[in-house]
Design a protein around this motif. Structure first.
Motif, short mmCIF file in Angstrom:
data_model
loop_
_atom_site.label_atom_id
_atom_site.label_comp_id
_atom_site.label_asym_id
_atom_site.label_seq_id
_atom_site.Cartn_x
_atom_site.Cartn_y
_atom_site.Cartn_z
N THR A 21 31.21 5.02 4.14
CA THR A 21 32.39 4.58 4.89
C THR A 21 32.42 5.35 6.21
O THR A 21 31.92 6.46 6.31
CB THR A 21 33.70 4.84 4.13
N LEU A 22 33.02 4.72 7.22
CA LEU A 22 33.13 5.34 8.53
C LEU A 22 34.49 4.98 9.13
O LEU A 22 34.85 3.80 9.19
CB LEU A 22 32.02 4.85 9.46
N GLU A 23 35.25 5.99 9.52
CA GLU A 23 36.56 5.77 10.14
C GLU A 23 36.65 6.57 11.44
O GLU A 23 36.08 7.65 11.56
CB GLU A 23 37.68 6.20 9.20
N SER A 24 37.37 6.03 12.40
CA SER A 24 37.54 6.74 13.67
C SER A 24 38.78 7.61 13.61
O SER A 24 39.72 7.36 12.85
CB SER A 24 37.68 5.73 14.81
N HIS A 25 38.78 8.65 14.43
CA HIS A 25 39.97 9.47 14.61
C HIS A 25 40.93 8.73 15.55
O HIS A 25 40.53 7.86 16.32
CB HIS A 25 39.61 10.82 15.22
N ALA A 26 42.19 9.08 15.50
CA ALA A 26 43.19 8.45 16.38
C ALA A 26 42.81 8.67 17.84
O ALA A 26 42.48 9.78 18.26
CB ALA A 26 44.57 9.04 16.10
N GLY A 27 42.85 7.59 18.62
CA GLY A 27 42.57 7.67 20.05
C GLY A 27 41.12 7.82 20.41
O GLY A 27 40.78 8.05 21.57
N GLU A 28 40.23 7.68 19.45
CA GLU A 28 38.81 7.84 19.72
C GLU A 28 38.28 6.69 20.57
O GLU A 28 38.61 5.53 20.35
CB GLU A 28 38.03 7.90 18.39
N GLU A 29 37.46 7.00 21.55
CA GLU A 29 36.95 6.00 22.47
C GLU A 29 35.78 5.23 21.85
O GLU A 29 35.26 5.59 20.79
CB GLU A 29 36.48 6.68 23.77
N ALA A 30 35.37 4.17 22.56
CA ALA A 30 34.23 3.37 22.11
C ALA A 30 32.98 4.23 22.01
O ALA A 30 32.80 5.19 22.76
CB ALA A 30 34.00 2.21 23.09
N GLN A 31 32.11 3.91 21.07
CA GLN A 31 30.88 4.65 20.84
C GLN A 31 29.68 3.72 21.00
O GLN A 31 29.68 2.61 20.48
CB GLN A 31 30.88 5.24 19.42
N ALA A 32 28.68 4.16 21.72
CA ALA A 32 27.45 3.41 21.87
C ALA A 32 26.29 4.28 21.40
O ALA A 32 26.25 5.47 21.67
CB ALA A 32 27.24 2.99 23.32
N PHE A 33 25.34 3.68 20.69
CA PHE A 33 24.20 4.45 20.21
C PHE A 33 23.05 3.51 19.90
O PHE A 33 23.19 2.28 19.93
CB PHE A 33 24.57 5.27 18.97
N ARG A 34 21.92 4.08 19.58
CA ARG A 34 20.70 3.31 19.28
C ARG A 34 20.44 3.34 17.79
O ARG A 34 20.48 4.39 17.16
CB ARG A 34 19.52 3.92 20.04
N THR A 35 20.19 2.18 17.21
CA THR A 35 19.85 2.12 15.79
C THR A 35 18.34 2.26 15.62
O THR A 35 17.57 2.18 16.58
CB THR A 35 20.32 0.80 15.17
N LEU A 36 17.90 2.45 14.38
CA LEU A 36 16.51 2.76 14.08
C LEU A 36 15.85 1.69 13.24
O LEU A 36 16.51 0.96 12.51
CB LEU A 36 16.43 4.09 13.31
N ALA A 37 14.53 1.63 13.31
CA ALA A 37 13.78 0.79 12.38
C ALA A 37 13.96 1.34 10.97
O ALA A 37 13.93 2.55 10.77
CB ALA A 37 12.31 0.77 12.76
N ASP A 38 14.14 0.45 10.00
CA ASP A 38 14.41 0.89 8.64
C ASP A 38 13.88 -0.16 7.67
O ASP A 38 13.98 -1.35 7.91
CB ASP A 38 15.91 1.08 8.43
N ALA A 39 13.33 0.32 6.56
CA ALA A 39 12.75 -0.59 5.56
C ALA A 39 13.77 -1.08 4.55
O ALA A 39 13.40 -1.70 3.56
CB ALA A 39 11.60 0.11 4.83
N SER A 40 15.05 -0.82 4.77
CA SER A 40 16.10 -1.22 3.83
C SER A 40 17.10 -2.17 4.47
O SER A 40 17.57 -1.91 5.57
CB SER A 40 16.85 0.01 3.30
N PRO A 41 17.44 -3.26 3.79
CA PRO A 41 18.53 -4.14 4.25
C PRO A 41 19.87 -3.52 3.88
O PRO A 41 19.93 -2.44 3.29
CB PRO A 41 18.27 -5.44 3.49
N GLY A 42 20.97 -4.20 4.20
CA GLY A 42 22.28 -3.66 3.87
C GLY A 42 23.40 -4.67 4.00
O GLY A 42 23.20 -5.81 4.43
N LEU A 43 24.60 -4.22 3.65
CA LEU A 43 25.80 -5.04 3.63
C LEU A 43 26.92 -4.24 4.27
O LEU A 43 27.12 -3.08 3.93
CB LEU A 43 26.15 -5.40 2.18
N ILE A 44 27.65 -4.84 5.23
CA ILE A 44 28.70 -4.13 5.96
C ILE A 44 29.98 -4.96 6.06
O ILE A 44 29.93 -6.17 6.30
CB ILE A 44 28.22 -3.77 7.38
N PHE A 45 31.11 -4.28 5.87
CA PHE A 45 32.43 -4.87 6.13
C PHE A 45 33.12 -4.05 7.20
O PHE A 45 33.25 -2.83 7.08
CB PHE A 45 33.29 -4.87 4.86
#
Length: 265
Positions: A21-45
């Motif tokens: 799980t991932l939650e932001s702190h109050a007032g936290e600004e937008a975040q940009a980052f680079r994702t990685l190659a990975d051999a695993s699929p996934g599911l996100i809500f």
């Protein structure tokens, strides 16, 4: 950001590596980052009332299933977000969801195509409740599609990951008593990528894990310890799959690293 990693549901350990799980702190600004190659699929809500998640400026669905990633990509989070996810085993797209894994390589689908009411069931739940809802969804899909599991390719995946990407494909084919053509075809249908590419990404991920845990003195230790020809080959592979040098990746810090490991590509 508040990031938590949790063990897989007891009845789904064969198909789910872990939850998060991932939650932001109050007032936290937008975040940009680079994702990685990975051999695993996934599911996100991602909770629709809290924020939005973009991949290469494309708004991603509220709940989605993503496939194997063969390259790095840009991802952006905006707003006060609350996100829950599962990292699946490499063969789960086929064995759990009955999908052609190749159609989701470096992409994703809206999970509501598989269960239209899914997002509505998750919106009013807490982070743990969302994971319980995702677990129920996965269990339901497994019950429907379990017969599509390929035991031979599952064994191959286990051997490759156990060897951290350093296993000879010829030796593996001989062990499984399969021809090169048959092995390539079944492996790609089941995972979405070729055995060679899966092996290279597994090798990269093994070196990445050692880097995260500080299990090296210098880059050449990572290179030779993971069966790269030399340090320059390791750096080139790292740049291909991470989009930056090993040194730059270390400078990004653990939070960005965690995000990069668990989001879609």
């Amino acid at each position: 950001m508040i990031y938590r990693q949790l063990p897989p549901p007891p009845g789904l350990r064969q198909f789910v590596s872990y939850c998060w799980t991932l939650e932001s702190h109050a007032g936290e600004e937008a975040q940009a980052f680079r994702t990685l190659a990975d051999a695993s699929p996934g599911l996100i809500f991602q909770h629709p009332g809290k924020g939005v998640l973009y991949q290469e400026n494309k708004l991603l669905p509220v709940v989605f299933l993503y496939g194997q990633s063969t390259r790095h990509a840009a991802l952006r989070l905006e707003g006060a977000f609350g996100i829950s996810g599962m990292v699946l085993r490499p063969g789960a797209l086929r064995s759990v969801f009955g999908l052609n894994a190749g159609e989701l390589t470096d992409g994703c689908i809206d999970a509501r195509e598989l269960q239209p009411a899914l997002a509505g069931l998750l919106e009013d739940a807490s982070g743990e409740g969302q994971l319980q809802g995702l677990s129920a969804f996965v269990a339901g899909q497994l019950e429907r599609n379990r017969r599509q599991e390929d035991a031979v390719i599952e064994a191959a995946l286990h051997r490759i990951q156990g060897a951290q990407g350093t296993l000879s494909m010829k030796d593996l084919r001989d062990e499984l008593r399969m021809t090169e053509r048959s092995f390539e075809r079944r492996f790609k249908q089941y995972t979405g990528i070729s055995p060679k590419l899966f092996t290279r990404i597994s090798q990269f991920q093994a070196s990445l894990q050692q880097m995260r845990e500080g299990q090296f003195g210098k880059l050449s230790d990572l290179a030779y310890g993971n069966d790269y020809a030399d340090q320059s080959h390791f750096i080139r592979a790292f740049q291909e799959f991470a989009g930056c040098s090993p040194l730059r990746f270390q400078e990004a810090g653990p939070v960005i690293d965690n995000l990069s490991a668990h989001f879609p590509r």
